[in-house]
Write an enzyme that holds these catalytic residues in place. Structure first.
Site, short mmCIF file in Angstrom:
data_model
loop_
_atom_site.label_atom_id
_atom_site.label_comp_id
_atom_site.label_asym_id
_atom_site.label_seq_id
_atom_site.Cartn_x
_atom_site.Cartn_y
_atom_site.Cartn_z
CB CYS A 3 -14.38 17.66 24.03
SG CYS A 3 -13.26 19.01 24.43
CB CYS A 6 -9.54 17.11 25.65
SG CYS A 6 -10.66 17.96 26.77
CG ASP A 425 2.14 -13.40 -5.60
OD1 ASP A 425 2.84 -13.51 -6.62
OD2 ASP A 425 2.17 -14.21 -4.65
CG ASP A 544 4.23 -10.45 -3.71
OD1 ASP A 544 4.29 -10.43 -4.96
OD2 ASP A 544 3.92 -11.45 -3.05
#
Length: 652
Positions: A3, A6, A425, A544
């Site tokens: 769960c 946990c 670009d 870039d």
């Protein structure tokens, strides 16, 4: 891990260890990504620390996590079958379908059956709950262990002392062995269904892993060929792959025969769609690169291995998808914090329910008080809440990988739905360069603008006079789709004004800049952000990377530079820019799914916890969710969240 509590407990434990810098634990995939200093702490020490609080960690190379999970699933299936047998047997005795004597004998028989169920089928709940309690933590196992123990022990007490303690006072008494058995049965059944459903969320990873063959044909020095496991291949091995077979590792095409000329066509074509996204097979010549997982369509290929094992492009893609599926979106971190206080809050609420019933109803209400407290413990399990976000993210990221969109982290998948501006670009991202004299693109001169055989127009560079440029296929469609999604596109180019304007017009972009430097791209990203935009940046080159790092969502082209792909949160395999609006759409569907899951998990608790506590009795309505039905509803809620997430897998 079973769960959200946990996974949050494991993450908190690992984070607390000296030498561990960062941790991200995934509940659906049951994995942990740990950034640690090996000079201070080792994985073996982490394993020891986790074992102390009830969790195992697979780090040994000779142990397969998949094999362990398979064995666990087989064992779970056996426990579910046996627990259902115990449940039906207990119910048959309780309902009088099997008559075995008086009330005392029936109760003692059910005691033995329930005890067998608790010891064998439910043992792990109690072991885990005890280990967690020793370290002052609590989870789903705590709720199941406490609820079943309370109902079982109260039933044992009633079996031997019920008549003299309750009957002598005129109080009607019962045993609840069937409730303790059914709680375990329903929880185990829900867990089995959940595991099967969660296995489907990992479809992308399994599909990617299935692309690489298990064996390879190695060419020996004497010309003979041996078939060997892929794991034994080494750099420099010469490998042969026939038509219809998959390439096992990355490498470069070598001569088919020692006397062959490098200029002689090899007539070998390879389907590289899983790498490039392009469906047409690619013809290969000596010296060309080939990649693991791609398929030889025509001819027989011989190549020299250059990257094997974890160093192949396919292995890197698998690793990237795994890391993305293990990463956490911001909303998941909030859920994890809530989960840590959820179980203690439920325990307090259960005690409060017991106390209120006892105060209001007095001693005759003691059985009702106990059952109400047990029902609250069972029905409030946080499984559905913990699975709501990670299962949807796993499916969404896997779906993206199928569409040749590689996502590095869950934050990017959650964020890209919110973008209002895309900075893109030009050269290499929006357009591609084709050699002027290439036979693949014969050029005809026309009024300062070139046109190829298909009539596509290309700007002739008067400055360089060595290249001509073309818009990438579907680029204009991609820009149109982004505009329809409410995203404004800004093109940035280092090219001259005339060329930049031409390509912006061809792509349908109204905002563009020419002769820009890397700093100019970053400046635009930051300016748009200051204006309130959520900005994505798409690029392919080193120039870039500044803008990619500054953007809210960064997108690299798979055929670009390694540094751009390292910086970017997303990588598009191939040249189809329509993947960007597809990613936006997928992000919106995934986040909607997360919100749906969290909403229903929340509503489930808001409605069911009061019903389990018996709040309707205040209004004179004699209805209450019993422990047995509480366990069934709890299991259903967890399974429904996973199944709801799987709808993404089959969406278009």
């Amino acid at each position: 891990m079973m769960c959200a509590v946990c996974s949050a407990t494991v993450e908190r434990k690992l984070s607390s260890l000296e030498g561990v810098n960062a941790v991200s634990v995934s509940l659906p995939s049951r994995t942990a990504m740990v950034d640690y200093n090996p000079e201070i702490i080792t994985p073996e020490q982490m394993k020891t620390e986790l074992s102390a609080i009830g969790y195992d960690m697979v780090i040994e190379t000779d142990r397969s996590a998949e094999a362990i999970e398979h064995r666990s699933l087989v064992l779970l299936r056996r426990k579910v079958i046996l627990s259902w047998f115990f449940a039906l047997l207990t119910m048959a005795v309780s309902m009088g379908w099997i008559h075995i004597g008086n009330r005392d004998v029936s109760n003692q028989t059910m005691l033995i059956i329930a005890l067998a169920n608790l010891v064998y089928c439910g043992r792990q709940f109690y072991v885990n709950a005890w280990q967690q309690a020793r370290h002052l933590s609590a989870g789903m196992d705590t709720l199941v262990a406490m609820s079943t123990c309370v109902s079982f022990l109260f039933s044992v007490f009633n079996t031997f002392f019920g008549e003299q303690v309750w009957g002598s006072r005129g109080i009607e008494w019962h045993t609840y062995f069937d409730a303790s058995v059914m709680i375990i049965t329903f929880v185990l059944t829900g867990r089995l269904l959940e595991e099967r459903a969660k296995n489907s969320t990992a479809f992308a990873i399994r599909a990617l892993m299935g692309l690489a063959p298990k064996t390879a044909r190695v060419v020996n020095f004497d010309g003979t060929v041996d078939e060997v496991p892929v794991s034994t291949l080494a750099q420099g091995d010469v490998i042969e792959v026939a038509a219809g077979q998959k390439i096992p590792v990355d490498g470069k095409v070598s001569d088919q025969k020692p006397q062959a000329s490098n200029l002689k066509p090899l007539n070998v074509k390879i389907d590289e769609s899983m790498i490039s996204g392009e469906p047409a097979p690619v013809e290969k010549q000596v010296g060309d690169k080939v990649f693991a997982g791609t398929i030889v369509k025509v001819g027989t290929l011989r190549f020299r291995a250059e990257a094997v094992g974890e160093k192949t492009v396919l292995a890197n893609i698998i690793r990237m998808v795994q890391q993305a599926q293990n990463s956490k979106a911001p909303v998941q971190r909030t859920v994890d914090r809530v989960a840590l206080i959820f179980v203690p809050a439920v325990l307090c609420l259960s005690v409060l329910t017991f106390a209120v019933w006892l105060i209001v109803g007095g001693q005759p209400a003691l059985p009702r008080a106990i059952l109400s407290a047990v029902s609250v413990l069972v029905i409030a399990c946080p499984c559905a809440m913990g699975l709501a976000t990670p299962t949807a993210l796993m499916v969404g990221i896997g779906k993206a990988a199928q569409r040749n969109i590689l996502i590095k982290d869950a934050t990017a998948l959650e964020q890209i739905r919110r973008i209002s501006a895309l900075v893109i670009d030009k050269t290499g991202t929006l357009t591609e360069i084709i050699e002027k004299d290439s036979p693949a693109s014969p050029i005809k001169r026309a009024r300062g603008v070139d046109s190829d055989e298909d009539g596509n127009q290309n700007v002739q560079s008067s400055k360089l006079n060595v290249q001509s440029e073309t818009l990438k296929p579907h680029a204009a469609d991609a820009i149109s789709m982004l505009h329809d999604a409410g995203v404004e596109v800004y093109m940035m180019s280092g090219d001259v004004e005339e060329h930049a304007r031409y390509w912006a017009e061809q792509a349908g972009i109204s905002h563009y800049q020419s002769r820009v430097m890397p700093q100019d791209k970053e400046d635009l990203v930051r300016r748009l952000q200051s204006e309130g935009h959520v900005v994505a940046m798409a690029g392919d080159g080193i120039n870039d990377t500044q803008a990619l790092a500054a953007a809210d969502v960064s997108i690299a082209m798979g055929q670009g530079t390694d540094i751009a792909m390292d910086v970017a949160q997303m990588t598009l395999m191939g040249s189809d820019l329509r993947r960007i609006p597809e990613a936006v759409s997928l992000s919106r569907r995934t986040v909607n799914m997360i919100h749906q899951n969290l909403f229903w998990a929340f509503i489930y608790n808001v409605i069911c916890i009061p019903l389990a506590a018996g709040v309707l009795h205040i209004f004179g309505v004699d209805f209450q969710i019993t422990p047995m039905w509480a366990s069934a509803l709890m299991a259903f809620s967890s399974v429904s969240v996973v199944l709801n997430s799987l709808r993404l897998k089959f969406s278009s």
